[in-house]
Enzyme design. Sequence first.
Site, PDB file in Angstrom:
ATOM      1  N   HIS A   1     -23.298  -0.899  20.426  1.00  0.00           N
ATOM      2  CA  HIS A   1     -22.988   0.296  19.661  1.00  0.00           C
ATOM      3  C   HIS A   1     -23.519   1.681  20.442  1.00  0.00           C
ATOM      4  CE1 HIS A   1     -22.580  -2.802  17.099  1.00  0.00           C
ATOM      5  NE2 HIS A   1     -21.328  -2.456  16.568  1.00  0.00           N
TER       6      HIS A   1
ATOM      7  N   HIS B   1     -29.410   3.981  14.574  1.00  0.00           N
ATOM      8  CA  HIS B   1     -28.400   4.759  13.957  1.00  0.00           C
ATOM      9  C   HIS B   1     -28.978   5.737  12.614  1.00  0.00           C
ATOM     10  CE1 HIS B   1     -25.069   2.598  15.889  1.00  0.00           C
ATOM     11  NE2 HIS B   1     -25.724   1.472  15.384  1.00  0.00           N
TER      12      HIS B   1
END
Length: 441
Positions: A192, A155
């Site tokens: 995710h 991320h």
Amino acid sequence: IHIEHKEHKEHKEHKRKMTKTRVSYFYHPEVGHFYYGPSHPMKPHRLKLAHHLILGYDIYKEMDCFRPHPALMGEMTQFHSEEYLAFLKKCSPDNLRQYHAQMQRFNAGEYTDCPVFDGVLEFSSLSAGASLDGAVQLAQGQCDVAINWSGGLHHAKKAEASGFCYVNDIVLAILELLKVHARVLYIDIDVHHGDGVEEAFYCTDRVMTLSLHKYGDFFPGTGHSSETGAKEGTGFSVNAPLQSGMCDNTYRDLFQPLLDKIMEVFQPGAIVLQCGADSIAGDRLGPFNLTLKGHAACVEYVKSKCIPTLVLGGGGYTIRNVARLWCYETSVLVDKEIPNEIPFNDYYEYYAPDFELHLKKENMDNMNSKESLEAIKVELLQQLQNLQGAPSVQMQQVPPLFQVQKDEHKEDNPDVRPTAKTKHGDGDRKAHQAEFYDQVD
């Protein structure tokens, strides 16, 4: 003809199995000592659990094991901004108030999911250094598979922390691989969306990203199938947005055809595989329902393509299950069958009450219908079909590879002493009376 084709196929499969995969494993003993803070779901301690399980099962004997170097500032600035890294270096829980504006700018601090904890940059540099070391070994042909379970922090952005991630070790490793390989495939099986990696390579056709993830009211909110890339990278971002309850069969039936088509169309020279453990059943944050075998089937399928592969960790917030998964996937990568009974190790009590390796599926509904999954598969296969073959790379100057230093005096046989040097060349080394010998006259 059919029988001959079958025999040829079986011969190729037998030959592949006979060729032992060279696996390098990277683990730094300090990486599991860092602490995000009370009640934070990210626990670096899970890395110690996984490592000790790998030791307990004797899987380490099937690999070359390395202690990685901490990534240097100069290595991390290949992707991250100097200002951002300088902030991570000087900021600590003791001086937070001095950096209020910078914390907001870089998305770190107590009001975000990326707290400033003691040694935040040191932790990130250990993770990034291991991924870089793995990429260098792959690029130089020293191994076929490199494993770094402390990596996979997908991320982190160029100048922003996000989703428990501060330094994007994946982007740094891919940049290293691109020095040697024209095309690199990034695969993300975390629950995710791998937004940081996708964003970094969104406008290039040299890196293709494939991410299968929960989409909807879920972090980070990106990863719709319509996000396919931009400029030269149009079509090279492949996203499979899924709903809760994904199980082994439905995941496999989507993953394998997509990977087959990518191998045909993109023809990568190297693969980076992010194995986030939050997509397995029973995770604190992830709503998928994969078993260890279902998750590891993706790893095994990637391995079967016989492309140099960097295998990384990622999410995973029920730490005993994270250790189970990454240990099992390590065994799959080295082709070693391991029993279901957990061996005694330093963290044995974590696996109570059953002390078994494999997990059972949760009793939950799969919110993904056959029709919706088929529609996603057809759409993504069509996206890949529309690409105009594997992109070529123009001749250009390539940055130098990191040098792997070798000991000039290292002998093939450590038990044989080298001959002494004389002014005429080689000579005989005279043994001292106090030295030990295997044979005695």
